[in-house]
Design a protein around this motif. Structure first.
Motif, PDB file in Angstrom:
ATOM      1  N   LEU A  68       0.830  -1.205   0.000  1.00  0.00           N
ATOM      2  CA  LEU A  68       0.000   0.000   0.000  1.00  0.00           C
ATOM      3  C   LEU A  68       0.862   1.251   0.000  1.00  0.00           C
ATOM      4  CD1 LEU A  68      -2.850  -0.958   2.508  1.00  0.00           C
ATOM      5  CD2 LEU A  68      -2.993  -0.824   0.020  1.00  0.00           C
ATOM      6  N   ILE A 126      -6.384   2.823  -5.626  1.00  0.00           N
ATOM      7  CA  ILE A 126      -5.665   1.554  -5.527  1.00  0.00           C
ATOM      8  C   ILE A 126      -6.709   0.453  -5.458  1.00  0.00           C
ATOM      9  CG2 ILE A 126      -4.132   0.128  -4.120  1.00  0.00           C
ATOM     10  CD1 ILE A 126      -2.893   2.709  -3.030  1.00  0.00           C
ATOM     11  N   VAL A 182      -8.684   3.405  -1.544  1.00  0.00           N
ATOM     12  CA  VAL A 182      -8.259   2.013  -1.659  1.00  0.00           C
ATOM     13  C   VAL A 182      -9.504   1.127  -1.661  1.00  0.00           C
ATOM     14  CG1 VAL A 182      -6.879   0.137  -0.708  1.00  0.00           C
ATOM     15  CG2 VAL A 182      -6.109   2.507  -0.431  1.00  0.00           C
TER      16      VAL A 182
END
Length: 424
Positions: free
Chosen positions: A135, A151, A182
Motif C-alpha cells: 500500500l 488503488i 483504496v
C-alpha cells in the motif's frame, strides 16, 4: 468600380475568417481547464497461497490473470493504469526479506495493453503477503496531480508482515489528505481477511468486495477502473482551529479534515445580506468505536451567540454520521445602519462525542467531510428557514396555536350545548 471594391473586400474578409478559424482557439475565460487523467494501480497478491485451485476449477492466480487480461482490454483511454505485485519474487523463509517483496510490475501511465498483458503472464505464486508495504508503494506510485487516484487491492489472505498494520497504513495515507481511495477485493476470504480488508477500505472511503468466481472478479475490477474515470468532486484539505478567531475562512465548496475523538473544531464563513448559508458535516468511524456517539454542527456569531445548530446521534449501526443546518441572513433595508458591516462572519463549530476502546489507536483523528454552500435566501417569509428557525419551531408554534384555538372553540360549543339543554 464600387462593385469590384466590394468583391475584393468580401474575398479578403472570407480569407481572414478562414485564417482565424485555422488558428488555435484560446481558452475562454470561465471555461474549466483540462483535468489531469485519473490514475489507478491494480495491486495483486502473488503469494504462495494463490496456487490453491478453488475458483471455477482453476488456481486463484489463473483466475486473477484471466480477469486482468479482460479488464486491460476495456480500460478507458483517459485512465493512467499501473500494476504492482506483492509476494511475487522472494521464495525463501526470511521474514524480513519476504516482507519487502513488493514491486511495480507496470508503471502508472498511458496503457500499452500488449506490454501490460505480457508482464502479467510472467507472474507465478511465490512468497509472502506484505500488504502494508505494498500500500505504501502504491501510494508513492500514484503521487502527484489532482486527479482521481485509486488503488485496487486483490488478495486471498491477510497481511503476514505485522507489526506494520495495513489498516493503520491506510489511515495514515488518508490522513495525508491526498484523497487516495483504496478498494479491496478478497478471493474466498476467511473472517480475519474480511475484517482487515474492510478496515483498509473504510479508512480511505473505498469499498470491500468478497469474490468467489472469476466473472465476479473481472466485473468488479472493471467497475472500479471505470469509476475512477468519472469526474468526482474532490474535497479540499483544511484544518479547523480550536477557536473561531483562529479558524480558516471557507468559501462555498467541499472540504476534508481530521478530528480527534471528542474534539471541537472551528471554521468561518462570510455570509452577505440576502444569502443563505447551508452547511453539512459527516464524520466517519473508520475504526472500532464505542456505541452511543453523536456529531454537532453549530453556527454562532463571532461573539459566541448561537444562531442555529444541527445534531445527530448514532448507536453503532452505521459507519458515518451526518448533520446539517441552514442560516438565511435577511437582506439590508433602507432603515438599516449603513455604518455596520454588511457581511457577517459566521462561526461553524464541528464537535463529536466518539470514544474508542483502549486497544484502538486514536491517531490520526476521524475523517471529517464538510460541505459549505451559499445560495440566495428565501423570498417567502413562510419558509421555515426565513427567520433561522429550521428545526421544527414553526411547526411546534403552529401546533400550539392550533390546539389553543381548537380548545377555545370546543369550550364555547360545550357551553352553548349546556345552555341550550338547560333552556329546554
Amino acid at each position: 468600380m464600387i462593385t469590384r471594391k466590394r468583391l475584393a473586400a468580401g474575398v479578403c474578409g472570407l480569407l481572414a475568417a478562414i485564417a482565424v478559424g485555422l488558428l488555435p482557439t484560446p481558452a475562454v475565460a470561465g471555461e474549466p481547464a483540462a483535468k489531469s487523467s485519473p490514475k489507478v494501480e491494480l495491486t495483486l497478491d502473488v503469494s504462495g497461497s494463490m496456487r490453491a485451485r478453488d475458483i471455477d476449477g482453476q488456481s486463484r492466480m489463473a483466475a486473477a490473470k484471466q480477469a486482468f487480461n479482460e479488464v486491460l482490454d476495456a480500460v478507458p483511454d483517459d485512465v493512467q493504469l499501473g500494476i504492482r505485485t506483492l509476494g511475487a519474487n522472494y521464495r525463501g523463509e526470511d521474514r524480513k526479506v519476504g516482507c519487502k517483496d513488493t514491486r511495480q510490475l507496470y508503471p502508472v501511465g498511458p496503457l500499452d495493453r500488449t506490454e501490460a498483458k505480457t508482464a502479467v503472464a510472467t507472474l507465478a505464486p511465490t512468497g509472502w503477503t506484505p500488504i502494508g508495504p505494498a500500500l505504501l508503494g502504491a501510494a508513492d506510485d500514484l503521487k502527484g496531480g489532482d486527479a482521481t487516484r485509486r488503488i485496487v487491492l486483490i488478495t486471498d489472505g491477510e497481511d503476514t508482515c505485522a507489526p506494520l498494520d495495513p489498516c493503520q497504513v491506510a489511515r495514515d495515507i488518508a490522513a495525508k489528505g491526498i484523497h487516495l481511495t483504496v478498494d479491496t477485493l478478497g478471493l474466498l476470504p476467511d473472517a480475519k481477511t474480511r475484517n482487515q480488508l474492510s478496515c483498509i477500505a473504510e479508512a480511505t472511503g473505498g469499498t470491500y468486495t468478497s469474490v468467489q468466481h472469476t466473472k465476479e472478479l473481472r466485473d468488479r475490477v472493471h467497475q472500479l477502473v471505470d469509476r475512477a474515470a468519472r469526474p468526482v468532486a474532490t474535497p479540499k484539505p483544511t484544518e479547523g482551529a480550536q477557536q473561531c478567531a483562529d479558524a480558516p475562512e471557507l468559501k462555498a465548496g467541499l472540504y476534508s479534515d481530521r478530528e480527534k475523538f471528542a474534539e471541537h473544531r472551528w471554521y468561518r464563513v462570510a455570509v452577505r445580506p440576502g444569502q443563505e448559508l447551508r452547511a453539512s458535516v459527516s464524520v466517519a468511524a473508520d475504526r472500532a468505536v464505542n456505541n452511543d456517539y453523536g456529531v454537532l454542527l453549530r453556527a454562532s456569531t463571532v461573539h459566541g451567540r448561537e444562531i442555529v445548530r444541527g445534531a445527530e446521534a448514532g448507536d453503532g449501526r452505521t459507519d458515518v454520521i451526518s448533520s446539517g443546518l441552514r442560516y438565511p441572513k435577511p437582506p439590508l433595508t433602507s432603515s438599516d445602519d449603513t455604518d455596520k458591516p454588511a457581511t457577517e462572519t459566521v462561526c461553524l463549530q464541528v464537535s463529536n462525542s466518539f470514544s474508542a476502546p483502549a486497544s484502538v489507536k486514536t491517531d490520526p483523528g476521524l475523517p471529517v467531510e464538510l460541505t459549505v454552500d451559499l445560495v440566495d435566501g428565501p423570498d417567502d417569509a413562510s419558509d421555515a428557514a426565513f427567520f433561522g428557525l429550521g428545526h421544527g419551531w414553526w411547526y411546534l408554534i403552529a401546533l400550539v396555536l392550533t390546539g389553543l384555538a381548537a380548545g377555545l372553540l370546543w369550550g364555547w360549543i360545550s357551553r352553548w350545548r349546556v345552555t341550550v339543554w338547560r333552556t329546554n
